[in-house]
Scaffold this motif. Sequence first.
Motif, PDB file in Angstrom:
ATOM      1  N   LEU A  32       0.842  -1.196   0.000  1.00  0.00           N
ATOM      2  CA  LEU A  32       0.000   0.000   0.000  1.00  0.00           C
ATOM      3  C   LEU A  32       0.872   1.240   0.000  1.00  0.00           C
ATOM      4  O   LEU A  32       1.977   1.237   0.538  1.00  0.00           O
ATOM      5  CB  LEU A  32      -0.897   0.027   1.240  1.00  0.00           C
ATOM      6  CG  LEU A  32      -1.727  -1.222   1.525  1.00  0.00           C
ATOM      7  CD1 LEU A  32      -2.404  -1.104   2.876  1.00  0.00           C
ATOM      8  CD2 LEU A  32      -2.752  -1.433   0.435  1.00  0.00           C
ATOM      9  N   TYR A  33       0.369   2.319  -0.584  1.00  0.00           N
ATOM     10  CA  TYR A  33       1.080   3.588  -0.575  1.00  0.00           C
ATOM     11  C   TYR A  33       0.080   4.709  -0.817  1.00  0.00           C
ATOM     12  O   TYR A  33      -1.051   4.473  -1.254  1.00  0.00           O
ATOM     13  CB  TYR A  33       2.197   3.612  -1.627  1.00  0.00           C
ATOM     14  CG  TYR A  33       1.719   3.393  -3.040  1.00  0.00           C
ATOM     15  CD1 TYR A  33       1.462   4.470  -3.885  1.00  0.00           C
ATOM     16  CD2 TYR A  33       1.515   2.116  -3.544  1.00  0.00           C
ATOM     17  CE1 TYR A  33       1.015   4.272  -5.186  1.00  0.00           C
ATOM     18  CE2 TYR A  33       1.075   1.910  -4.837  1.00  0.00           C
ATOM     19  CZ  TYR A  33       0.827   2.988  -5.648  1.00  0.00           C
ATOM     20  OH  TYR A  33       0.389   2.784  -6.930  1.00  0.00           O
ATOM     21  N   THR A  34       0.494   5.918  -0.534  1.00  0.00           N
ATOM     22  CA  THR A  34      -0.339   7.076  -0.791  1.00  0.00           C
ATOM     23  C   THR A  34       0.088   7.670  -2.129  1.00  0.00           C
ATOM     24  O   THR A  34       1.255   8.043  -2.306  1.00  0.00           O
ATOM     25  CB  THR A  34      -0.212   8.125   0.333  1.00  0.00           C
ATOM     26  OG1 THR A  34      -0.585   7.500   1.570  1.00  0.00           O
ATOM     27  CG2 THR A  34      -1.101   9.315   0.073  1.00  0.00           C
ATOM     28  N   ALA A  35      -0.847   7.730  -3.060  1.00  0.00           N
ATOM     29  CA  ALA A  35      -0.565   8.268  -4.398  1.00  0.00           C
ATOM     30  C   ALA A  35      -0.436   9.780  -4.323  1.00  0.00           C
ATOM     31  O   ALA A  35      -0.793  10.411  -3.319  1.00  0.00           O
ATOM     32  CB  ALA A  35      -1.682   7.859  -5.350  1.00  0.00           C
ATOM     33  N   SER A  36       0.056  10.372  -5.410  1.00  0.00           N
ATOM     34  CA  SER A  36       0.229  11.824  -5.443  1.00  0.00           C
ATOM     35  C   SER A  36      -1.101  12.561  -5.337  1.00  0.00           C
ATOM     36  O   SER A  36      -1.140  13.730  -4.978  1.00  0.00           O
ATOM     37  CB  SER A  36       0.961  12.235  -6.724  1.00  0.00           C
ATOM     38  OG  SER A  36       0.238  11.816  -7.860  1.00  0.00           O
ATOM     39  N   THR A  37      -2.210  11.859  -5.576  1.00  0.00           N
ATOM     40  CA  THR A  37      -3.546  12.447  -5.448  1.00  0.00           C
ATOM     41  C   THR A  37      -4.022  12.485  -3.998  1.00  0.00           C
ATOM     42  O   THR A  37      -5.052  13.066  -3.701  1.00  0.00           O
ATOM     43  CB  THR A  37      -4.560  11.623  -6.259  1.00  0.00           C
ATOM     44  OG1 THR A  37      -4.574  10.290  -5.734  1.00  0.00           O
ATOM     45  CG2 THR A  37      -4.207  11.599  -7.726  1.00  0.00           C
ATOM     46  N   GLY A  38      -3.282  11.799  -3.107  1.00  0.00           N
ATOM     47  CA  GLY A  38      -3.684  11.704  -1.713  1.00  0.00           C
ATOM     48  C   GLY A  38      -4.484  10.455  -1.403  1.00  0.00           C
ATOM     49  O   GLY A  38      -4.757  10.160  -0.239  1.00  0.00           O
ATOM     50  N   GLN A  39      -4.876   9.717  -2.431  1.00  0.00           N
ATOM     51  CA  GLN A  39      -5.640   8.480  -2.259  1.00  0.00           C
ATOM     52  C   GLN A  39      -4.700   7.314  -1.962  1.00  0.00           C
ATOM     53  O   GLN A  39      -3.574   7.274  -2.442  1.00  0.00           O
ATOM     54  CB  GLN A  39      -6.432   8.161  -3.537  1.00  0.00           C
ATOM     55  CG  GLN A  39      -7.427   9.219  -3.938  1.00  0.00           C
ATOM     56  CD  GLN A  39      -8.612   9.274  -2.977  1.00  0.00           C
ATOM     57  OE1 GLN A  39      -8.888   8.350  -2.237  1.00  0.00           O
ATOM     58  NE2 GLN A  39      -9.310  10.392  -2.985  1.00  0.00           N
ATOM     59  N   PRO A  66       4.742   4.275   2.120  1.00  0.00           N
ATOM     60  CA  PRO A  66       4.545   2.871   1.762  1.00  0.00           C
ATOM     61  C   PRO A  66       4.301   1.987   2.979  1.00  0.00           C
ATOM     62  O   PRO A  66       4.868   2.217   4.049  1.00  0.00           O
ATOM     63  CB  PRO A  66       5.850   2.498   1.065  1.00  0.00           C
ATOM     64  CG  PRO A  66       6.856   3.448   1.604  1.00  0.00           C
ATOM     65  CD  PRO A  66       6.118   4.713   1.902  1.00  0.00           C
ATOM     66  N   GLN A  67       3.428   1.005   2.808  1.00  0.00           N
ATOM     67  CA  GLN A  67       3.154  -0.017   3.825  1.00  0.00           C
ATOM     68  C   GLN A  67       3.327  -1.364   3.134  1.00  0.00           C
ATOM     69  O   GLN A  67       2.624  -1.661   2.181  1.00  0.00           O
ATOM     70  CB  GLN A  67       1.729   0.115   4.348  1.00  0.00           C
ATOM     71  CG  GLN A  67       1.447   1.444   5.008  1.00  0.00           C
ATOM     72  CD  GLN A  67       0.009   1.531   5.468  1.00  0.00           C
ATOM     73  OE1 GLN A  67      -0.528   0.585   6.028  1.00  0.00           O
ATOM     74  NE2 GLN A  67      -0.618   2.667   5.220  1.00  0.00           N
ATOM     75  N   ASN A  68       4.257  -2.144   3.610  1.00  0.00           N
ATOM     76  CA  ASN A  68       4.628  -3.369   2.932  1.00  0.00           C
ATOM     77  C   ASN A  68       4.183  -4.607   3.695  1.00  0.00           C
ATOM     78  O   ASN A  68       4.510  -4.765   4.866  1.00  0.00           O
ATOM     79  CB  ASN A  68       6.151  -3.396   2.743  1.00  0.00           C
ATOM     80  CG  ASN A  68       6.595  -4.609   2.001  1.00  0.00           C
ATOM     81  OD1 ASN A  68       6.000  -4.989   1.022  1.00  0.00           O
ATOM     82  ND2 ASN A  68       7.640  -5.239   2.490  1.00  0.00           N
ATOM     83  N   PHE A  69       3.468  -5.491   3.019  1.00  0.00           N
ATOM     84  CA  PHE A  69       3.064  -6.764   3.614  1.00  0.00           C
ATOM     85  C   PHE A  69       3.625  -7.924   2.790  1.00  0.00           C
ATOM     86  O   PHE A  69       3.073  -9.012   2.745  1.00  0.00           O
ATOM     87  CB  PHE A  69       1.539  -6.828   3.727  1.00  0.00           C
ATOM     88  CG  PHE A  69       1.010  -5.719   4.599  1.00  0.00           C
ATOM     89  CD1 PHE A  69       1.099  -5.807   5.980  1.00  0.00           C
ATOM     90  CD2 PHE A  69       0.498  -4.564   4.037  1.00  0.00           C
ATOM     91  CE1 PHE A  69       0.651  -4.766   6.790  1.00  0.00           C
ATOM     92  CE2 PHE A  69       0.042  -3.521   4.838  1.00  0.00           C
ATOM     93  CZ  PHE A  69       0.123  -3.624   6.217  1.00  0.00           C
ATOM     94  N   THR A  70       4.735  -7.648   2.099  1.00  0.00           N
ATOM     95  CA  THR A  70       5.506  -8.630   1.331  1.00  0.00           C
ATOM     96  C   THR A  70       6.960  -8.179   1.432  1.00  0.00           C
ATOM     97  O   THR A  70       7.273  -7.357   2.273  1.00  0.00           O
ATOM     98  CB  THR A  70       4.969  -8.703  -0.117  1.00  0.00           C
ATOM     99  OG1 THR A  70       5.708  -9.675  -0.823  1.00  0.00           O
ATOM    100  CG2 THR A  70       5.057  -7.389  -0.831  1.00  0.00           C
ATOM    101  N   GLY A  91       5.544  -6.145   6.857  1.00  0.00           N
ATOM    102  CA  GLY A  91       4.961  -5.467   8.009  1.00  0.00           C
ATOM    103  C   GLY A  91       5.498  -4.073   8.245  1.00  0.00           C
ATOM    104  O   GLY A  91       5.005  -3.362   9.110  1.00  0.00           O
ATOM    105  N   LYS A  92       6.484  -3.641   7.478  1.00  0.00           N
ATOM    106  CA  LYS A  92       7.089  -2.326   7.695  1.00  0.00           C
ATOM    107  C   LYS A  92       6.219  -1.233   7.086  1.00  0.00           C
ATOM    108  O   LYS A  92       5.712  -1.357   5.965  1.00  0.00           O
ATOM    109  CB  LYS A  92       8.488  -2.284   7.083  1.00  0.00           C
ATOM    110  CG  LYS A  92       9.269  -1.048   7.455  1.00  0.00           C
ATOM    111  CD  LYS A  92      10.733  -1.204   7.106  1.00  0.00           C
ATOM    112  CE  LYS A  92      11.513  -0.036   7.659  1.00  0.00           C
ATOM    113  NZ  LYS A  92      12.939  -0.197   7.425  1.00  0.00           N
ATOM    114  N   LYS A  93       6.047  -0.151   7.842  1.00  0.00           N
ATOM    115  CA  LYS A  93       5.293   1.011   7.389  1.00  0.00           C
ATOM    116  C   LYS A  93       6.187   2.229   7.540  1.00  0.00           C
ATOM    117  O   LYS A  93       6.821   2.416   8.575  1.00  0.00           O
ATOM    118  CB  LYS A  93       4.033   1.197   8.238  1.00  0.00           C
ATOM    119  CG  LYS A  93       3.065   0.043   8.138  1.00  0.00           C
ATOM    120  CD  LYS A  93       1.875   0.250   9.049  1.00  0.00           C
ATOM    121  CE  LYS A  93       0.954  -0.952   8.994  1.00  0.00           C
ATOM    122  NZ  LYS A  93      -0.211  -0.769   9.874  1.00  0.00           N
TER     123      LYS A  93
END
Length: 106
Positions: A32-39, A66-70, A91-93
């Motif tokens: 997961l990550y936050t896009a440049s749009t904020g979404q 970024p939030q990594n679950f891999t 698990g790192k955020k």
Amino acid sequence: MRLHQSLTAAAGALLLTLALPTSAHAAAGDFLYTASTGQTASLADPQSGICLNLPEATEENPANSPQNFTDATVFLETDCNGDTYTVMNPGKKLDTHTQLRSVIFS
């Protein structure tokens, strides 16, 4: 002599099996990550060993948080280039200070 030849053939077959390239596999988990749009944007079970440029990340506005679950390595530059990168264990955020434009999974 036959035993020696059999063992040599078996060892050779094993080495060939190990040397053959394997097909790419998917990294299990979400990124997961936050896009440049904020979404919030995500990649589910991304393919391993392939650099992915994040489509929502631009030169002017990189993605962040970024939030990594891999297993992933995130890069500030596109095409997984440059000296600015972060290896992320499962698990790192990371916070908004971590900017990224591309990622590769292992």
